[in-house]
Design a protein around this motif. Sequence first.
Motif, PDB file in Angstrom:
ATOM      1  N   ILE A   1       1.042  -1.092  -0.002  1.00  0.00           N
ATOM      2  CA  ILE A   1      -0.393   0.016   0.004  1.00  0.00           C
ATOM      3  C   ILE A   1       0.760   1.148   0.198  1.00  0.00           C
ATOM      4  CG2 ILE A   1      -1.738   1.463   1.909  1.00  0.00           C
ATOM      5  CD1 ILE A   1      -2.755  -1.114   2.082  1.00  0.00           C
ATOM      6  N   ARG A   2       2.052   1.335   0.543  1.00  0.00           N
ATOM      7  CA  ARG A   2       3.256   2.512   0.699  1.00  0.00           C
ATOM      8  C   ARG A   2       3.908   2.358  -0.076  1.00  0.00           C
ATOM      9  NH1 ARG A   2      -1.114   4.476   1.306  1.00  0.00           N
ATOM     10  NH2 ARG A   2      -1.984   5.191   3.386  1.00  0.00           N
ATOM     11  N   LYS A   3       4.088   1.234  -0.705  1.00  0.00           N
ATOM     12  CA  LYS A   3       5.202   1.188  -1.734  1.00  0.00           C
ATOM     13  C   LYS A   3       5.975   2.653  -2.113  1.00  0.00           C
ATOM     14  CE  LYS A   3       3.226  -1.406  -5.693  1.00  0.00           C
ATOM     15  NZ  LYS A   3       3.443  -2.532  -5.959  1.00  0.00           N
ATOM     16  N   ASN A   4       4.448   3.861  -2.959  1.00  0.00           N
ATOM     17  CA  ASN A   4       5.228   4.523  -3.699  1.00  0.00           C
ATOM     18  C   ASN A   4       4.252   5.369  -2.408  1.00  0.00           C
ATOM     19  OD1 ASN A   4       5.741   3.738  -5.803  1.00  0.00           O
ATOM     20  ND2 ASN A   4       3.444   3.289  -5.678  1.00  0.00           N
ATOM     21  N   SER A   5       5.015   5.922  -1.081  1.00  0.00           N
ATOM     22  CA  SER A   5       5.158   7.259  -0.282  1.00  0.00           C
ATOM     23  C   SER A   5       6.012   8.246  -0.751  1.00  0.00           C
ATOM     24  CB  SER A   5       5.270   6.117   1.080  1.00  0.00           C
ATOM     25  OG  SER A   5       5.695   7.455   1.839  1.00  0.00           O
ATOM     26  N   PRO A   6       5.386   9.507  -0.629  1.00  0.00           N
ATOM     27  CA  PRO A   6       5.853  10.584  -0.841  1.00  0.00           C
ATOM     28  C   PRO A   6       6.809  10.729   0.104  1.00  0.00           C
ATOM     29  CG  PRO A   6       3.742  11.584  -0.139  1.00  0.00           C
ATOM     30  CD  PRO A   6       3.557   9.193  -0.438  1.00  0.00           C
ATOM     31  N   ILE A   7       6.701  10.375   1.591  1.00  0.00           N
ATOM     32  CA  ILE A   7       8.020  11.057   2.241  1.00  0.00           C
ATOM     33  C   ILE A   7       9.850  10.058   2.160  1.00  0.00           C
ATOM     34  CG2 ILE A   7       5.744  11.315   4.231  1.00  0.00           C
ATOM     35  CD1 ILE A   7       7.820   8.519   4.667  1.00  0.00           C
ATOM     36  N   ALA A   8       9.400   8.925   1.209  1.00  0.00           N
ATOM     37  CA  ALA A   8      10.101   8.546   1.550  1.00  0.00           C
ATOM     38  C   ALA A   8      11.251   8.008   0.174  1.00  0.00           C
ATOM     39  CB  ALA A   8      10.350   6.856   1.560  1.00  0.00           C
TER      40      ALA A   8
END
Length: 411
Positions: A92-99
Amino acid sequence: MSFLYNITIQASGLVLKGIAPFNEKIKKGVLGRKETFSILKQNIEKTDKTLWFHCASLGEYEQGLPVFKALRAHYKNHIIVLSFFSPSGYDIRKNSPIADVVVYLPLDSKKNAVTFLNIVKPELTVFVKYDIWPNILTELKNRGLRAILISAAFRKNQSYFKFYGHFFKKALFAFEYIFTQNESSKKLLESINYKNVSVSGDTRFDRVSSQLKLDNNLPFIQDFKDTKLCVVAGSTWPEGERFLSNFINTHNDLDVKYIIAPHNIKTGEILNLKSSLHCKTVLYSEKSNNNLKEAKVFIVDTIGILSKIYNYANIAYVGGALGNTGLHNTLEPAVFGIPIIIGNNHSKFPEAASMISHGGMFSISNQTEFNNSLNKLIKNETFRLQSGRKNLQYIKENRGAVIQIVNYLRI
Protein backbone atom coordinates in the motif's frame (compact mmCIF):
# COMPACT_ATOMS: atom_id res chain seq x y z
CA MET A 1 20.05 -17.33 23.30
CA SER A 2 21.94 -15.51 20.52
CA PHE A 3 22.86 -18.85 18.91
CA LEU A 4 19.29 -20.14 19.12
CA TYR A 5 17.90 -16.91 17.71
CA ASN A 6 20.22 -16.97 14.70
CA ILE A 7 19.43 -20.63 14.01
CA THR A 8 15.72 -19.77 14.21
CA ILE A 9 16.11 -16.90 11.75
CA GLN A 10 17.90 -19.15 9.27
CA ALA A 11 15.27 -21.87 9.69
CA SER A 12 12.47 -19.32 9.30
CA GLY A 13 13.90 -18.25 5.95
CA LEU A 14 13.82 -21.84 4.69
CA VAL A 15 10.32 -22.45 6.02
CA LEU A 16 8.97 -19.26 4.44
CA LYS A 17 10.44 -20.21 1.08
CA GLY A 18 8.81 -23.63 1.37
CA ILE A 19 5.39 -22.20 2.23
CA ALA A 20 5.54 -19.32 -0.26
CA PRO A 21 4.09 -21.18 -3.27
CA PHE A 22 0.95 -21.93 -1.22
CA ASN A 23 0.43 -18.55 0.48
CA GLU A 24 0.19 -15.34 -1.55
CA LYS A 25 1.10 -13.01 1.32
CA ILE A 26 4.18 -15.01 2.32
CA LYS A 27 5.16 -15.30 -1.33
CA LYS A 28 5.13 -11.52 -1.71
CA GLY A 29 7.41 -11.15 1.31
CA VAL A 30 9.85 -13.81 0.16
CA LEU A 31 10.12 -12.37 -3.36
CA GLY A 32 10.27 -8.79 -2.08
CA ARG A 33 13.11 -9.52 0.34
CA LYS A 34 15.13 -11.07 -2.49
CA GLU A 35 15.14 -7.66 -4.19
CA THR A 36 15.91 -5.49 -1.16
CA PHE A 37 19.67 -5.16 -1.56
CA SER A 38 19.57 -4.58 -5.32
CA ILE A 39 16.92 -1.85 -4.90
CA LEU A 40 19.02 -0.14 -2.23
CA LYS A 41 22.20 -0.30 -4.33
CA GLN A 42 20.39 1.17 -7.33
CA ASN A 43 19.09 4.13 -5.36
CA ILE A 44 21.81 4.99 -2.84
CA GLU A 45 25.25 6.33 -3.71
CA LYS A 46 28.18 5.95 -1.33
CA THR A 47 28.24 9.71 -0.78
CA ASP A 48 24.52 10.01 0.00
CA LYS A 49 23.33 10.99 3.45
CA THR A 50 20.42 8.86 4.60
CA LEU A 51 17.69 8.42 7.20
CA TRP A 52 15.96 5.09 7.79
CA PHE A 53 12.39 4.58 8.96
CA HIS A 54 11.16 1.08 9.79
CA CYS A 55 7.57 -0.08 10.33
CA ALA A 56 6.23 -3.58 10.77
CA SER A 57 3.17 -2.89 8.67
CA LEU A 58 0.67 -0.28 7.52
CA GLY A 59 -0.62 0.56 10.99
CA GLU A 60 2.84 1.44 12.26
CA TYR A 61 3.48 3.51 9.13
CA GLU A 62 0.37 5.59 9.81
CA GLN A 63 1.48 5.87 13.42
CA GLY A 64 4.92 7.16 12.52
CA LEU A 65 3.85 9.34 9.60
CA PRO A 66 3.68 12.69 11.49
CA VAL A 67 7.28 12.20 12.66
CA PHE A 68 8.38 11.02 9.22
CA LYS A 69 6.88 14.14 7.65
CA ALA A 70 8.69 16.41 10.11
CA LEU A 71 12.01 14.69 9.38
CA ARG A 72 11.39 14.76 5.62
CA ALA A 73 10.78 18.52 5.78
CA HIS A 74 13.96 19.16 7.79
CA TYR A 75 16.36 16.77 6.02
CA LYS A 76 15.58 17.85 2.47
CA ASN A 77 18.90 16.66 1.02
CA HIS A 78 18.90 13.22 2.62
CA ILE A 79 17.82 9.97 1.00
CA ILE A 80 15.04 8.49 3.11
CA VAL A 81 14.72 4.71 3.22
CA LEU A 82 11.42 3.25 4.40
CA SER A 83 11.25 -0.45 5.21
CA PHE A 84 8.37 -2.78 6.02
CA PHE A 85 8.29 -6.33 7.27
CA SER A 86 4.75 -7.08 6.13
CA PRO A 87 3.44 -7.08 2.55
CA SER A 88 0.28 -5.29 3.74
CA GLY A 89 2.41 -2.26 4.54
CA TYR A 90 4.73 -2.49 1.56
CA ASP A 91 2.03 -3.03 -1.07
CA ILE A 92 0.00 0.00 0.00
CA ARG A 93 2.84 2.43 0.75
CA LYS A 94 5.57 1.41 -1.73
CA ASN A 95 5.09 4.79 -3.42
CA SER A 96 5.02 6.81 -0.21
CA PRO A 97 5.94 10.47 -0.83
CA ILE A 98 7.89 10.71 2.42
CA ALA A 99 10.49 8.18 1.22
CA ASP A 100 12.93 7.98 -1.67
CA VAL A 101 13.35 4.20 -1.40
CA VAL A 102 10.83 1.68 -0.04
CA VAL A 103 11.92 -1.92 0.59
CA TYR A 104 11.15 -5.04 2.56
CA LEU A 105 13.32 -5.45 5.63
CA PRO A 106 15.57 -8.48 5.12
CA LEU A 107 15.40 -11.30 7.65
CA ASP A 108 17.40 -10.43 10.76
CA SER A 109 20.52 -12.52 10.22
CA LYS A 110 23.94 -11.11 11.13
CA LYS A 111 24.98 -11.19 7.49
CA ASN A 112 21.88 -9.33 6.33
CA ALA A 113 22.29 -6.74 9.07
CA VAL A 114 25.86 -6.00 7.95
CA THR A 115 24.93 -5.87 4.25
CA PHE A 116 21.91 -3.65 4.84
CA LEU A 117 23.82 -1.12 6.93
CA ASN A 118 26.85 -1.14 4.62
CA ILE A 119 24.54 0.19 1.90
CA VAL A 120 22.20 2.45 3.88
CA LYS A 121 24.54 3.93 6.54
CA PRO A 122 21.69 5.91 8.19
CA GLU A 123 22.50 9.01 10.20
CA LEU A 124 19.28 8.40 12.11
CA THR A 125 17.03 5.35 12.35
CA VAL A 126 13.44 5.50 13.58
CA PHE A 127 11.59 2.34 14.57
CA VAL A 128 7.87 2.54 15.30
CA LYS A 129 6.19 0.80 18.24
CA TYR A 130 7.86 -2.63 18.03
CA ASP A 131 9.36 -5.02 15.43
CA ILE A 132 12.63 -4.89 17.33
CA TRP A 133 15.27 -6.93 15.49
CA PRO A 134 18.33 -7.74 17.66
CA ASN A 135 21.00 -8.30 15.00
CA ILE A 136 20.17 -5.14 13.07
CA LEU A 137 19.97 -3.04 16.22
CA THR A 138 23.19 -4.47 17.63
CA GLU A 139 24.97 -3.68 14.35
CA LEU A 140 23.61 -0.11 14.49
CA LYS A 141 24.98 0.30 18.00
CA ASN A 142 28.35 -1.25 17.10
CA ARG A 143 28.70 1.34 14.32
CA GLY A 144 27.75 4.22 16.61
CA LEU A 145 24.66 5.05 14.53
CA ARG A 146 21.71 6.84 16.12
CA ALA A 147 18.41 5.01 16.57
CA ILE A 148 15.22 5.89 18.41
CA LEU A 149 11.99 4.01 19.08
CA ILE A 150 8.72 5.96 19.02
CA SER A 151 5.20 5.14 20.24
CA ALA A 152 6.58 2.11 22.05
CA ALA A 153 4.20 -0.08 24.03
CA PHE A 154 5.49 -2.91 26.22
CA ARG A 155 3.88 -5.65 28.29
CA LYS A 156 5.43 -7.36 31.30
CA ASN A 157 5.11 -10.84 29.73
CA GLN A 158 7.51 -9.93 26.90
CA SER A 159 10.93 -11.56 26.82
CA TYR A 160 12.74 -8.24 27.43
CA PHE A 161 11.55 -8.37 31.03
CA LYS A 162 12.18 -12.06 31.77
CA PHE A 163 15.28 -13.64 33.34
CA TYR A 164 16.05 -15.43 30.05
CA GLY A 165 15.66 -12.36 27.86
CA HIS A 166 19.16 -10.86 27.99
CA PHE A 167 19.73 -11.15 24.23
CA PHE A 168 16.49 -9.31 23.40
CA LYS A 169 16.96 -6.86 26.26
CA LYS A 170 20.33 -5.92 24.79
CA ALA A 171 18.59 -4.91 21.56
CA LEU A 172 16.56 -2.28 23.41
CA PHE A 173 19.78 -0.67 24.63
CA ALA A 174 20.76 -0.04 21.02
CA PHE A 175 18.18 2.75 21.00
CA GLU A 176 19.61 6.01 22.26
CA TYR A 177 16.12 7.05 23.33
CA ILE A 178 12.68 5.43 23.59
CA PHE A 179 9.39 7.33 23.59
CA THR A 180 6.61 5.27 25.12
CA GLN A 181 2.86 5.48 24.76
CA ASN A 182 2.19 5.12 28.47
CA GLU A 183 3.64 5.18 31.97
CA SER A 184 3.49 1.40 32.41
CA SER A 185 5.81 0.90 29.42
CA LYS A 186 8.21 3.46 30.84
CA LYS A 187 8.28 1.65 34.19
CA LEU A 188 8.97 -1.68 32.51
CA LEU A 189 12.00 -0.18 30.75
CA GLU A 190 13.23 1.36 33.98
CA SER A 191 12.89 -2.05 35.65
CA ILE A 192 15.69 -3.34 33.39
CA ASN A 193 17.73 -0.18 34.03
CA TYR A 194 16.94 1.51 30.72
CA LYS A 195 16.91 5.21 31.60
CA ASN A 196 16.70 7.16 28.32
CA VAL A 197 12.93 7.01 28.18
CA SER A 198 9.95 9.33 28.48
CA VAL A 199 6.20 9.11 28.00
CA SER A 200 5.34 11.04 24.87
CA GLY A 201 2.04 9.34 24.17
CA ASP A 202 0.92 7.79 20.91
CA THR A 203 1.78 9.62 17.67
CA ARG A 204 -1.43 8.22 16.18
CA PHE A 205 -3.35 10.97 17.98
CA ASP A 206 -1.37 13.55 16.02
CA ARG A 207 -1.80 11.52 12.87
CA VAL A 208 -5.58 11.28 13.06
CA SER A 209 -5.91 14.92 14.15
CA SER A 210 -4.21 15.96 10.92
CA GLN A 211 -7.01 14.20 9.02
CA LEU A 212 -9.34 17.06 9.98
CA LYS A 213 -7.12 19.47 8.03
CA LEU A 214 -7.50 17.48 4.81
CA ASP A 215 -10.23 17.54 2.20
CA ASN A 216 -12.40 14.62 3.29
CA ASN A 217 -15.13 15.15 0.70
CA LEU A 218 -16.23 12.12 -1.31
CA PRO A 219 -19.16 13.18 -3.54
CA PHE A 220 -20.30 9.61 -4.24
CA ILE A 221 -20.53 8.92 -0.50
CA GLN A 222 -22.55 12.10 -0.04
CA ASP A 223 -24.86 10.95 -2.86
CA PHE A 224 -25.30 7.59 -1.15
CA LYS A 225 -25.86 9.00 2.34
CA ASP A 226 -28.17 11.78 1.20
CA THR A 227 -29.78 13.20 4.37
CA LYS A 228 -29.97 9.89 6.24
CA LEU A 229 -28.27 8.68 9.39
CA CYS A 230 -25.20 6.66 8.39
CA VAL A 231 -23.46 3.73 10.10
CA VAL A 232 -19.92 3.05 8.84
CA ALA A 233 -18.42 -0.35 9.55
CA GLY A 234 -14.66 -0.16 8.95
CA SER A 235 -12.05 -2.91 8.55
CA THR A 236 -14.63 -5.63 9.07
CA TRP A 237 -14.10 -9.38 9.27
CA PRO A 238 -16.70 -12.12 8.64
CA GLU A 239 -17.70 -12.47 12.30
CA GLY A 240 -18.62 -8.79 12.52
CA GLU A 241 -20.18 -8.77 9.07
CA ARG A 242 -22.60 -11.48 10.22
CA PHE A 243 -23.77 -9.24 13.07
CA LEU A 244 -24.18 -6.34 10.64
CA SER A 245 -26.07 -8.38 8.05
CA ASN A 246 -28.43 -9.80 10.65
CA PHE A 247 -29.10 -6.35 12.08
CA ILE A 248 -29.71 -4.77 8.67
CA ASN A 249 -31.95 -7.61 7.53
CA THR A 250 -34.09 -7.53 10.69
CA HIS A 251 -34.35 -3.74 11.03
CA ASN A 252 -35.70 -2.72 7.64
CA ASP A 253 -37.94 -0.13 9.31
CA LEU A 254 -34.97 2.05 10.29
CA ASP A 255 -34.30 4.96 7.93
CA VAL A 256 -30.57 4.38 8.06
CA LYS A 257 -27.78 3.91 5.50
CA TYR A 258 -24.89 1.50 6.03
CA ILE A 259 -21.36 1.56 4.62
CA ILE A 260 -19.24 -1.57 5.04
CA ALA A 261 -15.51 -1.49 4.32
CA PRO A 262 -14.16 -5.07 4.68
CA HIS A 263 -10.55 -5.61 5.67
CA ASN A 264 -10.17 -8.25 2.95
CA ILE A 265 -11.50 -7.27 -0.44
CA LYS A 266 -11.27 -10.64 -2.16
CA THR A 267 -13.99 -10.95 -4.78
CA GLY A 268 -15.54 -14.11 -3.35
CA GLU A 269 -15.83 -12.70 0.16
CA ILE A 270 -17.27 -9.42 -1.12
CA LEU A 271 -19.92 -11.24 -3.15
CA ASN A 272 -20.80 -13.45 -0.17
CA LEU A 273 -21.31 -10.35 1.96
CA LYS A 274 -23.46 -8.72 -0.69
CA SER A 275 -25.61 -11.82 -1.12
CA SER A 276 -26.22 -11.99 2.65
CA LEU A 277 -28.00 -8.64 2.59
CA HIS A 278 -31.72 -8.53 1.76
CA CYS A 279 -31.82 -4.96 0.56
CA LYS A 280 -30.51 -2.76 -2.24
CA THR A 281 -26.70 -3.04 -1.98
CA VAL A 282 -24.10 -1.40 -4.21
CA LEU A 283 -20.36 -2.05 -4.43
CA TYR A 284 -17.83 0.75 -4.84
CA SER A 285 -16.77 -0.90 -8.10
CA GLU A 286 -20.37 -0.68 -9.35
CA LYS A 287 -21.13 2.86 -8.23
CA SER A 288 -21.10 4.48 -11.67
CA ASN A 289 -23.86 2.17 -12.90
CA ASN A 290 -26.25 2.66 -9.98
CA ASN A 291 -28.42 5.31 -8.38
CA LEU A 292 -26.68 5.48 -5.02
CA LYS A 293 -29.54 7.28 -3.30
CA GLU A 294 -31.72 4.21 -3.81
CA ALA A 295 -29.27 1.85 -2.07
CA LYS A 296 -29.38 1.05 1.64
CA VAL A 297 -25.91 -0.54 1.86
CA PHE A 298 -22.67 0.51 0.17
CA ILE A 299 -19.80 -1.98 0.24
CA VAL A 300 -16.32 -0.53 -0.23
CA ASP A 301 -14.39 -3.07 -2.33
CA THR A 302 -11.29 -0.87 -2.58
CA ILE A 303 -8.63 0.48 -0.23
CA GLY A 304 -7.36 3.88 0.82
CA ILE A 305 -10.56 5.88 1.41
CA LEU A 306 -11.87 4.63 4.76
CA SER A 307 -10.40 7.53 6.76
CA LYS A 308 -12.37 9.94 4.56
CA ILE A 309 -15.54 7.85 4.70
CA TYR A 310 -15.64 8.17 8.49
CA ASN A 311 -16.30 11.87 7.89
CA TYR A 312 -19.81 10.85 6.78
CA ALA A 313 -20.52 8.52 9.70
CA ASN A 314 -22.91 9.18 12.57
CA ILE A 315 -21.96 5.87 14.19
CA ALA A 316 -18.98 3.57 13.55
CA TYR A 317 -18.28 -0.10 14.04
CA VAL A 318 -14.59 -1.07 13.87
CA GLY A 319 -13.66 -4.67 13.18
CA GLY A 320 -11.00 -7.05 14.42
CA ALA A 321 -11.89 -7.47 18.08
CA LEU A 322 -14.58 -10.12 17.68
CA GLY A 323 -11.93 -12.57 16.50
CA ASN A 324 -8.18 -12.89 17.04
CA THR A 325 -6.99 -10.61 14.25
CA GLY A 326 -6.56 -7.56 16.50
CA LEU A 327 -8.66 -4.44 16.77
CA HIS A 328 -8.24 -2.07 13.85
CA ASN A 329 -7.76 1.69 14.10
CA THR A 330 -10.47 3.22 16.30
CA LEU A 331 -8.85 6.64 16.46
CA GLU A 332 -9.68 7.31 12.78
CA PRO A 333 -13.43 7.44 13.42
CA ALA A 334 -13.04 8.94 16.91
CA VAL A 335 -11.50 12.14 15.53
CA PHE A 336 -14.77 12.86 13.72
CA GLY A 337 -16.61 12.92 17.03
CA ILE A 338 -18.75 9.81 16.58
CA PRO A 339 -19.53 6.87 18.92
CA ILE A 340 -17.87 3.54 18.16
CA ILE A 341 -18.84 -0.11 18.63
CA ILE A 342 -16.15 -2.81 18.83
CA GLY A 343 -15.81 -6.46 19.76
CA ASN A 344 -14.74 -7.63 23.21
CA ASN A 345 -11.20 -8.83 22.40
CA HIS A 346 -9.42 -5.51 22.92
CA SER A 347 -7.15 -6.07 25.94
CA LYS A 348 -4.00 -5.14 23.97
CA PHE A 349 -5.44 -1.80 22.87
CA PRO A 350 -5.30 0.77 25.68
CA GLU A 351 -7.05 3.42 23.61
CA ALA A 352 -10.11 1.17 23.49
CA ALA A 353 -10.19 0.79 27.27
CA SER A 354 -9.87 4.56 27.63
CA MET A 355 -12.68 5.38 25.21
CA ILE A 356 -14.93 2.76 26.81
CA SER A 357 -14.31 4.24 30.25
CA HIS A 358 -14.97 7.74 28.90
CA GLY A 359 -18.30 6.57 27.49
CA GLY A 360 -17.67 7.01 23.77
CA MET A 361 -17.03 3.39 22.84
CA PHE A 362 -19.10 0.25 23.39
CA SER A 363 -17.79 -3.31 23.52
CA ILE A 364 -20.02 -6.19 22.42
CA SER A 365 -19.57 -9.97 22.27
CA ASN A 366 -22.76 -11.31 20.69
CA GLN A 367 -25.61 -10.42 18.34
CA THR A 368 -27.93 -9.27 21.11
CA GLU A 369 -25.38 -6.86 22.56
CA PHE A 370 -24.57 -5.56 19.08
CA ASN A 371 -28.26 -4.98 18.32
CA ASN A 372 -28.89 -3.25 21.63
CA SER A 373 -25.88 -0.94 21.32
CA LEU A 374 -26.55 0.01 17.72
CA ASN A 375 -30.28 0.48 18.30
CA LYS A 376 -29.68 2.82 21.22
CA LEU A 377 -27.19 4.92 19.25
CA ILE A 378 -29.52 5.13 16.26
CA LYS A 379 -32.66 6.02 18.19
CA ASN A 380 -31.28 8.23 20.97
CA GLU A 381 -29.80 11.29 19.30
CA THR A 382 -28.74 12.99 22.54
CA PHE A 383 -26.92 9.87 23.72
CA ARG A 384 -25.29 9.43 20.29
CA LEU A 385 -24.00 13.01 20.10
CA GLN A 386 -22.75 13.04 23.69
CA SER A 387 -20.90 9.74 23.17
CA GLY A 388 -19.25 11.03 20.01
CA ARG A 389 -18.10 14.24 21.66
CA LYS A 390 -16.37 12.21 24.37
CA ASN A 391 -14.28 10.45 21.72
CA LEU A 392 -13.24 13.71 20.09
CA GLN A 393 -12.30 15.15 23.47
CA TYR A 394 -10.18 12.07 24.17
CA ILE A 395 -8.29 12.64 20.90
CA LYS A 396 -7.68 16.31 21.72
CA GLU A 397 -6.38 15.51 25.21
CA ASN A 398 -3.78 13.05 23.90
CA ARG A 399 -2.14 15.00 21.08
CA GLY A 400 1.43 16.27 21.32
CA ALA A 401 3.72 13.24 20.97
CA VAL A 402 5.25 14.52 17.74
CA ILE A 403 6.32 17.81 19.30
CA GLN A 404 8.18 15.98 22.08
CA ILE A 405 10.00 13.73 19.61
CA VAL A 406 10.92 16.57 17.28
CA ASN A 407 12.16 18.67 20.22
CA TYR A 408 14.39 15.80 21.32
CA LEU A 409 15.86 15.53 17.83
CA ARG A 410 16.29 19.35 17.79
CA ILE A 411 14.84 19.94 14.37
